[in-house]
Design an enzyme around this catalytic site. Sequence first.
Site, PDB file in Angstrom:
ATOM      1  N   CYS A  77       3.259  -7.546   1.429  1.00 42.12           N
ATOM      2  CA  CYS A  77       2.996  -6.126   1.149  1.00 42.12           C
ATOM      3  C   CYS A  77       4.204  -5.263   1.520  1.00 42.12           C
ATOM      4  O   CYS A  77       4.536  -5.140   2.697  1.00 42.12           O
ATOM      5  CB  CYS A  77       1.741  -5.720   1.936  1.00 42.12           C
ATOM      6  SG  CYS A  77       1.466  -3.951   2.079  1.00 42.12           S
ATOM      7  N   CYS A 130       3.499  -2.286   3.813  1.00 37.71           N
ATOM      8  CA  CYS A 130       3.198  -2.785   5.166  1.00 37.71           C
ATOM      9  C   CYS A 130       4.492  -2.999   5.946  1.00 37.71           C
ATOM     10  O   CYS A 130       4.560  -2.711   7.145  1.00 37.71           O
ATOM     11  CB  CYS A 130       2.441  -4.113   5.098  1.00 37.71           C
ATOM     12  SG  CYS A 130       0.832  -4.010   4.291  1.00 37.71           S
TER      13      CYS A 130
END
Length: 104
Positions: A29, A32
């Site tokens: 991600c 993230c």
Amino acid sequence: MAVAETTDKTFEKDTSEGVTLTDFWATWCGPCRMQSPVVEQLSDEMGNVTFNKMDVDQNPETAQKFGIMSIPTLLVKKDGQVVDTIVGYHSKEQLAKVLDQYTD
């Protein structure tokens, strides 16, 4: 203070006392990876909050239990109760402002 890894097995114990922020993330991600250093910086500056991170691919039960559909999601708990859910990337200032509401 470092950000500790938490798992499906340890999550409830790790987030049962005081104000906690758990960063739900995954290795693949992009947002993230942007959020993680912000959480690390905050953990160094806010000694009155416990910071955890949880890889949702390794720990699907907790993410499912809390209905986490998008990552990064930051779950804020106070004394074991969920008080805030923050979805998507947020700046250090934005997160500090949210956490300040729950710390004395």
